[in-house]
Design a protein around this motif. Structure first.
Motif, PDB file in Angstrom:
ATOM      1  N   PHE A  14       0.835  -1.202   0.000  1.00 39.76           N
ATOM      2  CA  PHE A  14       0.000   0.000   0.000  1.00 39.76           C
ATOM      3  C   PHE A  14       0.873   1.256   0.000  1.00 39.76           C
ATOM      4  N   ALA A  15       1.892   1.265   0.850  1.00 40.65           N
ATOM      5  CA  ALA A  15       2.799   2.417   0.930  1.00 40.65           C
ATOM      6  C   ALA A  15       3.522   2.627  -0.396  1.00 40.65           C
ATOM      7  N   THR A  24       1.466  10.687  -1.620  1.00 38.75           N
ATOM      8  CA  THR A  24       2.009  11.135  -0.339  1.00 38.75           C
ATOM      9  C   THR A  24       2.354  12.621  -0.388  1.00 38.75           C
ATOM     10  N   GLN A  25       2.112  13.237  -1.524  1.00 45.46           N
ATOM     11  CA  GLN A  25       2.383  14.666  -1.699  1.00 45.46           C
ATOM     12  C   GLN A  25       1.083  15.447  -1.534  1.00 45.46           C
ATOM     13  N   PRO A  26       0.970  16.258  -0.495  1.00 42.87           N
ATOM     14  CA  PRO A  26      -0.268  17.004  -0.276  1.00 42.87           C
ATOM     15  C   PRO A  26      -0.666  17.872  -1.472  1.00 42.87           C
ATOM     16  N   GLU A  27       0.325  18.320  -2.250  1.00 45.41           N
ATOM     17  CA  GLU A  27       0.010  19.153  -3.429  1.00 45.41           C
ATOM     18  C   GLU A  27      -0.885  18.396  -4.408  1.00 45.41           C
ATOM     19  N   LYS A  28      -0.686  17.075  -4.526  1.00 42.91           N
ATOM     20  CA  LYS A  28      -1.512  16.258  -5.427  1.00 42.91           C
ATOM     21  C   LYS A  28      -2.965  16.262  -4.957  1.00 42.91           C
ATOM     22  N   VAL A  29      -3.146  16.071  -3.661  1.00 46.98           N
ATOM     23  CA  VAL A  29      -4.502  16.044  -3.098  1.00 46.98           C
ATOM     24  C   VAL A  29      -5.151  17.412  -3.230  1.00 46.98           C
ATOM     25  N   TYR A 101      -3.499  15.601   3.593  1.00 48.58           N
ATOM     26  CA  TYR A 101      -3.084  14.281   4.086  1.00 48.58           C
ATOM     27  C   TYR A 101      -4.290  13.523   4.609  1.00 48.58           C
ATOM     28  N   CYS A 102      -4.295  12.225   4.381  1.00 45.39           N
ATOM     29  CA  CYS A 102      -5.182  11.339   5.126  1.00 45.39           C
ATOM     30  C   CYS A 102      -4.258  10.312   5.788  1.00 45.39           C
ATOM     31  N   PRO A 103      -4.743   9.482   6.688  1.00 40.09           N
ATOM     32  CA  PRO A 103      -3.846   8.664   7.501  1.00 40.09           C
ATOM     33  C   PRO A 103      -2.842   7.802   6.738  1.00 40.09           C
ATOM     34  N   GLY A 104      -3.270   7.073   5.733  1.00 42.77           N
ATOM     35  CA  GLY A 104      -2.342   6.193   5.006  1.00 42.77           C
ATOM     36  C   GLY A 104      -1.175   6.949   4.389  1.00 42.77           C
ATOM     37  N   PRO A 105      -1.455   7.929   3.528  1.00 42.26           N
ATOM     38  CA  PRO A 105      -0.356   8.702   2.947  1.00 42.26           C
ATOM     39  C   PRO A 105       0.465   9.451   3.988  1.00 42.26           C
TER      40      PRO A 105
END
Length: 142
Positions: A14-15, A24-29, A101-105
């Protein structure tokens, strides 16, 4: 032991998927959530891919009489929508939208050692602990 190893392997997979997908990049979200600006559909593509893989494998897995590493398939202990679920989902969405961010990323991004992700994960864990404390007190009082 096999179940623990399997869970660990799934976590690593998953990671890796989150990292390779750039999730894992907040900019993407934030780019995905910015529908009125410079919208980035890559998060949607990662989600569609994940849902597609899940849909195919779920059908195959449920044809089995039992899981490989457990005596039976788990069933949810609670199926009704209650206040805790709604508040938790709202907090999750607001947090995700504010910081990306959410928990997994976030746990995956801890490997970067960035101050923002350390603050996010620390705050998230503190919130989880606070919830358990409040919930425990309510159960004692009732």
């Amino acid at each position: 032991m096999k179940a623990l190893l399997s869970a660990g392997l799934c976590g690593v997979l998953f990671a890796l998927g989150l990292g390779l997908g750039g999730m894992t990049q907040p900019e993407k979200v934030m780019g995905f959530l910015d529908v009125a600006g410079r919208w980035d559909p890559s998060l949607a593509m990662v989600m569609i891919g994940a849902v597609g893989v899940h849909a195919v494998f779920l059908r195959l897995i449920l044809r089995r009489p039992a899981p490989v590493l457990a005596p039976r398939f788990p069933t949810p202990s609670q199926t009704r929508v209650d206040r805790s679920l709604i508040v938790g989902a709202a907090l999750f969405g607001v947090g995700w939208g504010l910081v990306g961010y959410c928990p997994g990323p976030a746990f995956t991004a801890l490997a970067t050692g960035g101050r923002d992700v350390l603050l996010f994960v620390g705050s998230m864990l503190a919130g989880m602990l606070l919830f358990r404390l409040i919930r425990g007190r309510r159960r004692i009082q009732t």
